[in-house]
Structure formats: C-alpha cells, structure tokens
Design a protein around this motif. Structure first.
Motif, PDB file in Angstrom:
ATOM      1  N   ALA A  70     -10.172  -0.128   0.905  1.00 32.09           N
ATOM      2  CA  ALA A  70     -10.488  -1.491   0.463  1.00 32.09           C
ATOM      3  C   ALA A  70     -10.482  -2.451   1.639  1.00 32.09           C
ATOM      4  O   ALA A  70     -11.363  -3.297   1.771  1.00 32.09           O
ATOM      5  N   ARG A  71      -9.486  -2.321   2.523  1.00 28.63           N
ATOM      6  CA  ARG A  71      -9.419  -3.196   3.688  1.00 28.63           C
ATOM      7  C   ARG A  71     -10.568  -2.897   4.640  1.00 28.63           C
ATOM      8  O   ARG A  71     -11.161  -3.795   5.226  1.00 28.63           O
ATOM      9  N   LEU A  72     -10.898  -1.624   4.797  1.00 31.02           N
ATOM     10  CA  LEU A  72     -11.986  -1.229   5.674  1.00 31.02           C
ATOM     11  C   LEU A  72     -13.324  -1.766   5.165  1.00 31.02           C
ATOM     12  O   LEU A  72     -14.119  -2.308   5.915  1.00 31.02           O
ATOM     13  N   LEU A  73     -13.565  -1.637   3.874  1.00 32.01           N
ATOM     14  CA  LEU A  73     -14.842  -2.058   3.306  1.00 32.01           C
ATOM     15  C   LEU A  73     -14.963  -3.575   3.187  1.00 32.01           C
ATOM     16  O   LEU A  73     -16.019  -4.141   3.449  1.00 32.01           O
ATOM     17  N   GLU A  74     -13.903  -4.232   2.762  1.00 30.65           N
ATOM     18  CA  GLU A  74     -13.970  -5.668   2.520  1.00 30.65           C
ATOM     19  C   GLU A  74     -13.499  -6.490   3.707  1.00 30.65           C
ATOM     20  O   GLU A  74     -13.735  -7.685   3.772  1.00 30.65           O
ATOM     21  N   GLY A  75     -12.795  -5.884   4.627  1.00 30.60           N
ATOM     22  CA  GLY A  75     -12.249  -6.626   5.744  1.00 30.60           C
ATOM     23  C   GLY A  75     -10.998  -7.359   5.320  1.00 30.60           C
ATOM     24  O   GLY A  75     -10.618  -7.353   4.159  1.00 30.60           O
ATOM     25  N   THR A 117      -9.349 -11.088   5.944  1.00 32.34           N
ATOM     26  CA  THR A 117      -9.331 -12.410   6.561  1.00 32.34           C
ATOM     27  C   THR A 117      -7.952 -12.704   7.119  1.00 32.34           C
ATOM     28  O   THR A 117      -7.819 -13.248   8.213  1.00 32.34           O
ATOM     29  N   SER A 118      -6.903 -12.311   6.385  1.00 34.23           N
ATOM     30  CA  SER A 118      -5.550 -12.593   6.871  1.00 34.23           C
ATOM     31  C   SER A 118      -5.277 -11.859   8.182  1.00 34.23           C
ATOM     32  O   SER A 118      -4.709 -12.437   9.117  1.00 34.23           O
ATOM     33  N   HIS A 119      -5.680 -10.599   8.281  1.00 35.38           N
ATOM     34  CA  HIS A 119      -5.481  -9.855   9.528  1.00 35.38           C
ATOM     35  C   HIS A 119      -6.277 -10.488  10.663  1.00 35.38           C
ATOM     36  O   HIS A 119      -5.781 -10.621  11.787  1.00 35.38           O
ATOM     37  N   TYR A 120      -7.500 -10.909  10.391  1.00 38.66           N
ATOM     38  CA  TYR A 120      -8.335 -11.576  11.391  1.00 38.66           C
ATOM     39  C   TYR A 120      -7.616 -12.820  11.921  1.00 38.66           C
ATOM     40  O   TYR A 120      -7.531 -13.043  13.125  1.00 38.66           O
TER      41      TYR A 120
END
Length: 147
Positions: A122-127, A129-132
C-alpha cells in the motif's frame, strides 16, 4: 518583539488529517500561534485508451478537477466542521501534497502531518506523504496518528 509561531498542517478528508488539525489547533492555542492548513486538490489521472498497468508513466494529470466546485466545497465544509482555532486558515493548492507541505515548512515553526500507517505494498503503490515530509521538511515535524 517576537512573532507568533506558525504551524503548517496537511489537511484532507482522512481521520489522520482531522487528528493532525486538532493537534495543531491545540498547539496554536497554547503558544498563541496560527495554523495554516494546506490541502492539495487531486487532479484527475487520465490514461490513453490503450493504457495498461505497465504504462503508469504514460497517464496524464489534467487540472480540470482542480477548479471543480464540488471538491473545493467538500474540503472547505469539512475544514469548517472541525471548528479550528482562531487564526486558522485553509489553503487549497494544485501541487502534490508532499511537495507543497515541504515548501511551506521553510517559513513555518512546525509542520504537523497525519499518518495513516500504510505499510508494504500500500505504501509502495500510494506513496507516503508523511514519509516524504519527515525526510525533507525544513522545520521540526510532528506526526499524528489517526485517533
């Protein structure tokens, strides 16, 4: 004389964003600061007629939806319903959320973001924003999980 602190907060229609806005509003009340909530309006992703999963880079973003009243009205109403603190503003932008929040962090005392707890695919596909934001912000960052 010192200026009142400014907190920038990412805002969308998620429970995590509502928690982040509430945290930012409380912080502003305690410090006498102001809150600048940013919401990135999502452009419509339009793919060519012969598009397939392997062609993700060929899809185009069209800005038509950025001016669509329903999207603006929905987010504005949601923001107003949260009863934010005095000196709280909402800014709608067409830029990608992470990029806009990081840019705004350059003139902020604090950046507050909600976290959705995505992991793996899910994080890989959607990215994320918080990590960015956590890895690029130009001021301290507070990450608030959904309540």
């Amino acid at each position: 004389m010192t200026t009142a602190p400014v907190v920038v907060v990412g805002f969308d229609d998620s429970p995590a964003a509502a928690a982040a806005l509430a945290w930012a509003a409380d912080w502003a009340r305690v410090t006498g600061g102001s809150v600048r909530a940013l919401h990135a309006l999502a452009p419509r992703l339009v793919a060519p007629p012969n598009w397939c999963i392997g062609d993700a880079g060929r899809a185009e973003h069209h800005g038509r939806d950025l001016d669509e009243p329903s999207q603006r009205e929905r987010i504005t109403a949601l923001f107003a319903a949260t009863a934010p603190a005095p000196r709280t503003t909402l800014e709608l932008t067409g830029a990608p959320a992470g990029e806009r929040l990081v840019a705004a962090s350059a003139s902020a005392d604090l950046l507050v973001i909600g976290t959705r707890g995505r992991r793996g695919a899910a994080r890989l596909l959607e990215g994320s924003t918080s990590h960015y934001c956590l890895s690029r912000a130009r001021c301290p960052v507070v990450a608030v999980p959904a309540g």
